[in-house]
Design an enzyme around this catalytic site. Structure first.
Site, PDB file in Angstrom:
ATOM      1  CE  LYS A 106      -4.457   0.829   0.202  1.00  0.00           C
ATOM      2  NZ  LYS A 106      -5.535  -0.041  -0.310  1.00  0.00           N
ATOM      3  CG  ASP A 146      -7.105   3.140  -1.187  1.00  0.00           C
ATOM      4  OD1 ASP A 146      -7.700   2.051  -1.213  1.00  0.00           O
ATOM      5  OD2 ASP A 146      -7.098   3.857  -0.162  1.00  0.00           O
TER       6      ASP A 146
HETATM    7  P1  NAD Z   1     -12.990   7.819  -2.666  1.00  0.00           P
HETATM    8  O1  NAD Z   1     -11.968   8.836  -2.357  1.00  0.00           O
HETATM    9  O2  NAD Z   1     -13.437   7.625  -4.066  1.00  0.00           O
HETATM   10  O3  NAD Z   1     -14.305   8.096  -1.798  1.00  0.00           O
HETATM   11  C1  NAD Z   1     -14.287   8.249  -0.400  1.00  0.00           C
HETATM   12  C2  NAD Z   1     -15.681   8.676   0.042  1.00  0.00           C
HETATM   13  O4  NAD Z   1     -15.713   8.713   1.471  1.00  0.00           O
HETATM   14  C3  NAD Z   1     -16.065  10.087  -0.444  1.00  0.00           C
HETATM   15  O5  NAD Z   1     -17.450  10.122  -0.729  1.00  0.00           O
HETATM   16  C4  NAD Z   1     -15.792  10.943   0.798  1.00  0.00           C
HETATM   17  O6  NAD Z   1     -16.553  12.143   0.828  1.00  0.00           O
HETATM   18  C5  NAD Z   1     -16.219   9.972   1.870  1.00  0.00           C
HETATM   19  N1  NAD Z   1     -15.695  10.288   3.190  1.00  0.00           N
HETATM   20  C6  NAD Z   1     -14.426  10.617   3.524  1.00  0.00           C
HETATM   21  N2  NAD Z   1     -14.368  10.868   4.849  1.00  0.00           N
HETATM   22  C7  NAD Z   1     -15.614  10.672   5.333  1.00  0.00           C
HETATM   23  C8  NAD Z   1     -16.202  10.771   6.626  1.00  0.00           C
HETATM   24  N3  NAD Z   1     -15.458  11.126   7.664  1.00  0.00           N
HETATM   25  N4  NAD Z   1     -17.528  10.505   6.752  1.00  0.00           N
HETATM   26  C9  NAD Z   1     -18.283  10.164   5.670  1.00  0.00           C
HETATM   27  N5  NAD Z   1     -17.784  10.044   4.437  1.00  0.00           N
HETATM   28  C10 NAD Z   1     -16.462  10.300   4.289  1.00  0.00           C
HETATM   29  O7  NAD Z   1     -12.423   6.443  -2.044  1.00  0.00           O
HETATM   30  P2  NAD Z   1     -12.805   4.967  -2.472  1.00  0.00           P
HETATM   31  O8  NAD Z   1     -11.869   4.514  -3.509  1.00  0.00           O
HETATM   32  O9  NAD Z   1     -14.276   4.890  -2.672  1.00  0.00           O
HETATM   33  O10 NAD Z   1     -12.408   4.172  -1.149  1.00  0.00           O
HETATM   34  C11 NAD Z   1     -13.293   4.087  -0.025  1.00  0.00           C
HETATM   35  C12 NAD Z   1     -12.827   2.968   0.881  1.00  0.00           C
HETATM   36  O11 NAD Z   1     -12.838   1.741   0.156  1.00  0.00           O
HETATM   37  C13 NAD Z   1     -11.423   3.112   1.440  1.00  0.00           C
HETATM   38  O12 NAD Z   1     -11.399   2.551   2.738  1.00  0.00           O
HETATM   39  C14 NAD Z   1     -10.574   2.265   0.503  1.00  0.00           C
HETATM   40  O13 NAD Z   1      -9.379   1.811   1.113  1.00  0.00           O
HETATM   41  C15 NAD Z   1     -11.536   1.132   0.242  1.00  0.00           C
HETATM   42  N6  NAD Z   1     -11.277   0.379  -0.994  1.00  0.00           N
HETATM   43  C16 NAD Z   1     -11.203   0.996  -2.196  1.00  0.00           C
HETATM   44  C17 NAD Z   1     -11.002   0.246  -3.353  1.00  0.00           C
HETATM   45  C18 NAD Z   1     -10.998   0.870  -4.731  1.00  0.00           C
HETATM   46  O14 NAD Z   1     -10.959   0.104  -5.725  1.00  0.00           O
HETATM   47  N7  NAD Z   1     -11.088   2.180  -4.869  1.00  0.00           N
HETATM   48  C19 NAD Z   1     -10.839  -1.144  -3.258  1.00  0.00           C
HETATM   49  C20 NAD Z   1     -10.922  -1.748  -2.017  1.00  0.00           C
HETATM   50  C21 NAD Z   1     -11.148  -0.974  -0.890  1.00  0.00           C
END
Ligand code: NAD
Length: 418
Positions: A106, A146
């Site tokens: 990561k 991510d």
């Molecule tokens: P992103 O940046 O696209 O979206 C994050 C979302 O969370 C946004 O809507 C943001 O406004 C919201 N957010 C941030 N802080 C917040 C809070 N305190 N309260 C409420 N909402 C909040 O990120 P993503 O890629 O969607 O990733 C989200 C999660 O999923 C992370 O934990 C990431 O590690 C995990 N993840 C992502 C992927 C991927 O393919 N992108 C794969 C596996 C896991």
């Protein structure tokens, strides 16, 4: 809400629980105890106001017994080494669980992307690639998007890596634009995988998805696609929050229209026909499926007692602390663990890497069919372990399946004495 400096310890505790349940070879546990390498770098960036600012960043490579390291890059104002280490470890277990030939890694860049101009973001992204170029590559370590990173940033990664190494190798990152060898269906993959796993679990545990109510914290890549795919399956999305606030409508929210609203206004707040709701209120809503899809450590000892859902589907990485996990278990709430629920993203990343290696590209339909099979098989394996009585929860069962694969590979490579 987040509790810095104990992320890695939390993952180690999860591993320990499964290790005890399956009587894991202590040598395997020892080899997984610490990441193989964590690189800390300082990235100087020329800012638009002609000053120079130095950003701190990390790339942690946890374990590569199964294949090249694999894991996303997060741009976040709270990114720190401990969190990056824990997320890298989660990748080791996630890849092992779904049977991918990858290890876990990561990256984290300590920055607030909302405060950077487009030019500053590009210079920072390219600076990060130059800083970690010696330890990444299609056969070494393959980053991906991510939080706060996306296909556009991955495009800069490919280009900068080509300039540094003098070779164009699109397989150095996944989650790229399709024009650079990105896979069809990668952007939607994590959300789609969440739907597949939820659907499998619904069949196994007897939940009717049609009409089931869902509340989702986070409406970025993962949260918004999970919302859309579950809505398409007949789920009623009753609440969604983002970093700025949230919306609630007990009669159901159309996530497609909500996305349009969010793209126009920058937030889900104020969507027509809804009332405001905070993330804390959302986590305590009475609903069938609660989906944390934002940050880690959102369900804690302090708020888990208030949770009133039937299921927690962990779309985010590490959204539930071990204390909260125990509280949820006592309350009879089913938790579908992150390493299973959100593995769709890395699975299609793997498909992308395979397509890059072959320079032969699949249709979206082909990608989705393969993804569905991987997710369904992974669920079945975890569910069987869970039913066999060895794993007390789906999480313990998931770690047991992953550890079994890692142990076999370590044995086969001669890393442990037999
Ligand atoms: P992103 O940046 O696209 O979206 C994050 C979302 O969370 C946004 O809507 C943001 O406004 C919201 N957010 C941030 N802080 C917040 C809070 N305190 N309260 C409420 N909402 C909040 O990120 P993503 O890629 O969607 O990733 C989200 C999660 O999923 C992370 O934990 C990431 O590690 C995990 N993840 C992502 C992927 C991927 O393919 N992108 C794969 C596996 C896991």
């Amino acid at each position: 809400m987040s509790q810095p400096c104990r992320h890695y310890e939390v993952v180690s505790q999860l591993v320990e629980k499964a290790a005890i349940a399956m009587q894991l070879d202590p040598q395997v546990k020892e080899l997984l105890r610490e990441p193989m390498r964590t690189l800390t770098v300082s990235i100087p960036v020329k800012m638009d106001d002609h000053t120079v600012k130095v950003f701190k960043a990390f790339r942690c490579q946890h374990n590569n017994v199964l294949g090249p390291f694999k894991g996303g890059i997060r741009f976040h104002h709270q990114a720190d080494e401990d969190e990056v280490k824990s997320l890298a470890a989660l990748m080791t277990y996630k890849c092992a669980l779904v049977g991918l030939p990858f290890g876990g890694a990561k990256g984290g860049v300590l920055c607030d992307p909302s405060q950077l101009s487009a030019g500053e973001l590009e210079r920072l992204s390219r600076g990060f690639v130059r800083a970690i170029a010696p330890i990444i590559g299609p056969d070494q370590d393959i980053p991906a998007p991510d939080m706060n990173t996306n296909a556009k940033i991955m495009g800069w990664f490919v280009d900068e890596f080509a300039q540094v190494r003098g070779v164009y190798q699109p397989g150095v990152v996944t989650g790229k634009p399709v024009a650079l060898g990105g896979s069809q269906g990668r952007t939607e993959a994590t959300g789609r995988g969440i739907m597949y796993v939820t659907r499998e679990a619904a069949t196994a545990f007897g939940l009717e998805l049609k009409g089931a109510t869902a509340a989702i914290q986070g409406f970025g890549n993962v949260g918004s696609y999970a919302a859309k795919f579950l809505y398409d399956e007949g789920c009623k999305i009753i609440a969604v929050t983002d970093i700025f606030g949230g919306v609630y409508d007990p009669t159901g929210i159309d996530p497609y229209q909500l996305k349009e609203h969010e793209l126009k206004t920058g937030s889900v707040r104020g969507f027509t026909g809804t009332s405001p709701i905070s993330s804390q209120e959302l986590l305590a809503l009475k609903c069938d499926i609660l989906i944390p899809a934002a940050l880690g450590n959102q369900l804690t000892a302090e708020n888990a007692g208030d949770v009133k859902c039937e299921w927690v589907v962990e779309a985010a990485n590490g959204p539930t602390t071990p204390e909260a996990d125990e509280i949820l278990q006592r309350k009879g709430i089913l938790v579908i663990p992150d390493i299973l629920a959100n593995a769709g993203g890395v699975t299609v990343s793997y498909f992308e890497w395979v397509q890059n290696n072959y320079s032969y590209y699949w249709s979206e339909e082909e990608v989705d069919q393969r993804l569905e099979k991987v997710m369904a098989d992974a669920f079945d394996e975890v569910y069987e372990t869970y039913l066999s009585g060895e794993g007390t929860t789906l999480r313990v069962a998931a770690y047991m399946v992953a550890l079994q694969r890692l142990a076999k590979a370590m044995e086969a490579r001669g890393w442990v004495t037999t």
